[in-house]
Design an enzyme around this catalytic site. Structure first.
Site, PDB file in Angstrom:
ATOM      1  N   CYS A 239       0.809  -1.224   0.000  1.00  0.00           N
ATOM      2  CA  CYS A 239       0.000   0.000   0.000  1.00  0.00           C
ATOM      3  C   CYS A 239       0.841   1.272   0.000  1.00  0.00           C
ATOM      4  O   CYS A 239       0.611   2.185  -0.808  1.00  0.00           O
ATOM      5  CB  CYS A 239      -0.961  -0.018   1.193  1.00  0.00           C
ATOM      6  N   HIS A 287      -2.502   0.994   6.819  1.00  0.00           N
ATOM      7  CA  HIS A 287      -2.886   0.924   5.404  1.00  0.00           C
ATOM      8  C   HIS A 287      -3.122   2.333   4.883  1.00  0.00           C
ATOM      9  O   HIS A 287      -3.618   3.201   5.598  1.00  0.00           O
ATOM     10  CB  HIS A 287      -4.146   0.088   5.217  1.00  0.00           C
ATOM     11  N   HIS A 299      -5.931   1.662  -4.336  1.00  0.00           N
ATOM     12  CA  HIS A 299      -4.960   1.204  -3.336  1.00  0.00           C
ATOM     13  C   HIS A 299      -4.470  -0.198  -3.685  1.00  0.00           C
ATOM     14  O   HIS A 299      -5.135  -0.952  -4.403  1.00  0.00           O
ATOM     15  CB  HIS A 299      -5.566   1.219  -1.933  1.00  0.00           C
TER      16      HIS A 299
END
Length: 324
Positions: A239, A287, A299
């Site tokens: 990420c 994240h 993402h």
């Protein structure tokens, strides 16, 4: 006769009852929602370990740079100490020339700076020049000891950080393997159903402007790429690796860490989000994605889903920043 009949009937009833009881209890297979929750949890735990791994790598890089600087400083200090030592030796040799050099020779055979200093301090009749040289030598010995201690401390920190990296890597691999084992036990159609959850139609146009346009365009071009823990391109991402490289296209340097990226720009409220803003999830943060407008983000999701478009609130939302 009546007693034998009762006994026979009782045996028949018992046999019938035993026949109706299964020999082993049937274990129900977990439903898709249960497996989905377990897989999501394992992927999240693996990603948490991955982001801690990224943080440790940043720390290790800084420690190693510091260690190199300390070692170079220690080498310079060692050279300075050697030069002063030679001056002291030459001066003492001249002073004791012709008077027998055995005592002085004993002083010079020691390679230990502290021992050399202690032995010199027992000798008398120094000139003011010799006193100054001795003071210089004492100062250089102390400075070298400080640098040696600092170098040893930093080296110990490097070793401990490397141990943390190894532990986090083992955690990543274990959680990932467990999640994949769960998925492998499902039928193909069930696996497809789980992996397709949370997917969103990719918008054809994202209304980004300024430097953010370059970051958004790059991130959107990676949709469909694989997710690999710790990766930062060119064809696989985690990420924070995706957002780091995407914003690099706009000339903005970001660290390879979701928690560190949360401090990389001005905070933005959810009502003021613009395409290109970084959005963060979970507590502690583990994240990051990039907002692309219309309540959507792009993402690097997880190893099963890869890089994809998803809804803004598809994960526990923490906050957002605007890099640059």
């Amino acid at each position: 006769m009546r007693k034998r009949l009762i006994t026979a009937l009782s045996g028949l009833a018992l046999a019938t009852a035993i026949g109706l009881v299964p020999s082993t209890s049937a274990q129900a297979e977990p439903d898709i929602d249960t497996v989905q929750a377990r897989v999501d949890r394992l992927y999240h735990e693996a990603e948490q370990a991955s982001e801690r791994y990224n943080d440790a790598k940043i720390e290790l890089d800084a420690l190693q740079r510091d260690l190199e600087s300390l070692r170079a400083d220690q080498e310079r200090q060692d050279a300075d100490l050697g030069a002063v030592r030679e001056q002291v030796k030459d001066t003492m040799l001249r002073q004791f020339e012709g008077q027998g050099i055995s005592a002085v020779g004993e002083v010079f055979v020691s390679d230990d700076p502290s021992a050399f200093l202690s032995q010199l301090s027992t000798m008398s009749s120094y000139t003011s020049y010799q006193d100054a040289l001795l003071d210089d030598y004492a100062t250089e010995v102390q400075a070298l000891d400080i640098r040696r201690t600092a170098t040893a401390t930093r080296l110990e920190q490097v070793e401990k950080t490397e141990e943390r990296l190894a532990a986090e890597k083992a955690t990543i691999e274990a959680k990932h393997s467990e999640a994949e084992s769960l998925l492998d036990r499902l039928k193909e159609e069930e696996r497809t159903q789980i992996l397709s959850r949370g997917s969103t139609t990719v918008p054809s146009v994202v209304p980004a402007s300024g430097r953010a346009a370059a970051a958004v365009a790059y991130a959107m071009a990676q949709v469909g790429d694989a997710y690999v823990y710790g990766a930062a391109g060119p064809s696989a991402w985690d990420c924070s690796g995706l957002t780091m490289v995407a914003w690099a296209q706009a000339g903005v340097a970001l660290p390879h860490s979701s928690s560190a990226q949360y401090s990389s720009g001005a905070r933005v409220s959810s009502s003021d989000l613009q395409p290109g803003d970084l959005v963060f999830y979970y507590s502690p943060i583990s994240h990051v994605g990039m907002y692309i407008g219309n309540g959507l983000i792009v993402h690097a999701a997880n190893p099963s889903s890869g890089t994809r478009v998803a809804e803004l609130y598809s994960m526990p939302y923490v906050g957002a920043v605007r890099p640059g």
